[in-house]
Design a protein around this motif. Structure first.
Motif, PDB file in Angstrom:
ATOM      1  N   LEU A  30      46.758  45.584  51.640  1.00 33.02           N
ATOM      2  CA  LEU A  30      47.009  44.460  50.742  1.00 33.02           C
ATOM      3  C   LEU A  30      48.485  44.120  50.590  1.00 33.02           C
ATOM      4  O   LEU A  30      48.823  42.990  50.238  1.00 33.02           O
ATOM      5  CB  LEU A  30      46.440  44.774  49.351  1.00 33.02           C
ATOM      6  CG  LEU A  30      44.961  45.164  49.279  1.00 33.02           C
ATOM      7  CD1 LEU A  30      44.580  45.453  47.829  1.00 33.02           C
ATOM      8  CD2 LEU A  30      44.078  44.077  49.865  1.00 33.02           C
ATOM      9  N   LEU A  31      49.373  45.080  50.826  1.00 36.12           N
ATOM     10  CA  LEU A  31      50.774  44.936  50.446  1.00 36.12           C
ATOM     11  C   LEU A  31      51.645  44.461  51.599  1.00 36.12           C
ATOM     12  O   LEU A  31      51.308  44.636  52.774  1.00 36.12           O
ATOM     13  CB  LEU A  31      51.296  46.276  49.915  1.00 36.12           C
ATOM     14  CG  LEU A  31      50.531  46.824  48.707  1.00 36.12           C
ATOM     15  CD1 LEU A  31      50.976  48.241  48.397  1.00 36.12           C
ATOM     16  CD2 LEU A  31      50.715  45.918  47.494  1.00 36.12           C
ATOM     17  N   ILE A  59      43.512  37.997  49.445  1.00 35.69           N
ATOM     18  CA  ILE A  59      43.558  39.416  49.098  1.00 35.69           C
ATOM     19  C   ILE A  59      42.231  39.894  48.508  1.00 35.69           C
ATOM     20  O   ILE A  59      41.713  40.941  48.913  1.00 35.69           O
ATOM     21  CB  ILE A  59      44.737  39.700  48.147  1.00 35.69           C
ATOM     22  CG1 ILE A  59      46.063  39.554  48.906  1.00 35.69           C
ATOM     23  CG2 ILE A  59      44.628  41.085  47.519  1.00 35.69           C
ATOM     24  CD1 ILE A  59      47.296  39.744  48.045  1.00 35.69           C
ATOM     25  N   ALA A  71      47.710  49.541  45.561  1.00 30.23           N
ATOM     26  CA  ALA A  71      48.316  48.260  45.209  1.00 30.23           C
ATOM     27  C   ALA A  71      49.289  48.425  44.056  1.00 30.23           C
ATOM     28  O   ALA A  71      49.348  49.478  43.411  1.00 30.23           O
ATOM     29  CB  ALA A  71      47.227  47.259  44.820  1.00 30.23           C
ATOM     30  N   THR A  74      50.235  44.274  39.615  1.00 25.59           N
ATOM     31  CA  THR A  74      50.201  42.816  39.718  1.00 25.59           C
ATOM     32  C   THR A  74      49.195  42.364  40.766  1.00 25.59           C
ATOM     33  O   THR A  74      48.399  41.444  40.530  1.00 25.59           O
ATOM     34  CB  THR A  74      51.598  42.266  40.055  1.00 25.59           C
ATOM     35  OG1 THR A  74      52.492  42.561  38.974  1.00 25.59           O
ATOM     36  CG2 THR A  74      51.561  40.765  40.265  1.00 25.59           C
ATOM     37  N   VAL A  75      49.216  42.996  41.938  1.00 23.47           N
ATOM     38  CA  VAL A  75      48.255  42.650  42.987  1.00 23.47           C
ATOM     39  C   VAL A  75      46.838  42.986  42.537  1.00 23.47           C
ATOM     40  O   VAL A  75      45.903  42.189  42.698  1.00 23.47           O
ATOM     41  CB  VAL A  75      48.606  43.380  44.301  1.00 23.47           C
ATOM     42  CG1 VAL A  75      47.472  43.242  45.320  1.00 23.47           C
ATOM     43  CG2 VAL A  75      49.902  42.823  44.883  1.00 23.47           C
TER      44      VAL A  75
END
Length: 222
Positions: A30-31, A59, A71, A74-75
């Motif tokens: 994800l990052l 995402i 993650a 925030t994500v």
């Protein structure tokens, strides 16, 4: 920052940092790959024979097919836990985690609240959060690592008293590349481990709880 293979192997190949990842798991990537936590996603997945789910722009879509999420809060806040029934383990770091977010995910999966700067190799403390716990802590040092809560003279403080957190052990990186001044400011000989080991000044404030957890209290440079 000069991070060694030993530094990385220590977090990826020991629990709880390994997050129980095994063949058959799907780890969502994800990052941003420029962020050190992306190494946890990518290398942690591949080191254990799992499948790395490469995301597009969506995402949440990648998260819905995953069993493990790593993650920032925030994500993670943009992902609905109810839409991710396959997720069994979640780890967050990089910024303080709101308690409601931790509680929501901890009711559905093993939720780890973590802390640690790049200089201590991704994270060096982890806590599996229980929604019924009175505090959301950053847990205890990961294996082969230590955390010292020290006063201005680098003396250990008693349980419950706030001070600056210094990190020791196998997490401590080899320093900044070609920056002797900053190395002298942030790295110091570790008088507690000895043997030529070094400790790192995180500039995070914290205190030990009576049950041996670390409570994060902000930054000295805020």
């Amino acid at each position: 920052v000069k991070v060694t293979h030993r530094n990385v192997a220590n977090i990826l190949l020991t629990e709880p940092g390994a997050l129980g990842i095994r063949p058959g798991d799907r780890v969502a990537q994800l990052l941003n790959i420029a962020f050190d936590m992306a190494a946890w996603e990518i290398l942690g997945c591949l080191a254990h024979g799992a499948t790395l789910v490469i995301r597009g722009k969506d995402i949440p879509a990648a998260a819905r097919t995953a069993t493990v999420l790593i993650a920032t809060p925030t994500v993670l806040s943009g992902i609905d836990p109810a839409a991710c029934p396959r997720v069994r383990a979640v780890a967050v770091a990089g910024e303080p985690c709101p308690r409601p977010l931790a509680d929501a995910w901890a009711r559905r999966a093993a939720f780890h609240n973590c802390c640690g700067p790049t200089e201590t190799t991704i994270v060096n403390t982890m806590s599996r959060h229980d929604p019924s716990a009175p505090l959301l802590t950053i847990g205890r040092p990961t294996p082969n690592n230590t955390v010292y809560v020290l006063d201005a003279d680098r003396r250990p403080l008693p349980v419950g008293e706030a001070g600056e957190m210094w990190a020791g052990g196998d997490c401590v990186s080899a320093g900044y590349l070609d920056n002797d001044g900053l190395n002298a400011e942030r790295y110091a000989p570790d008088p507690f481990l000895g043997g030529g080991r070094r400790m790192f000044r995180t500039r995070d404030l914290g205190r030990w709880t009576p049950d041996g957890q670390l409570e994060h209290l902000g930054r000295t440079d805020d």
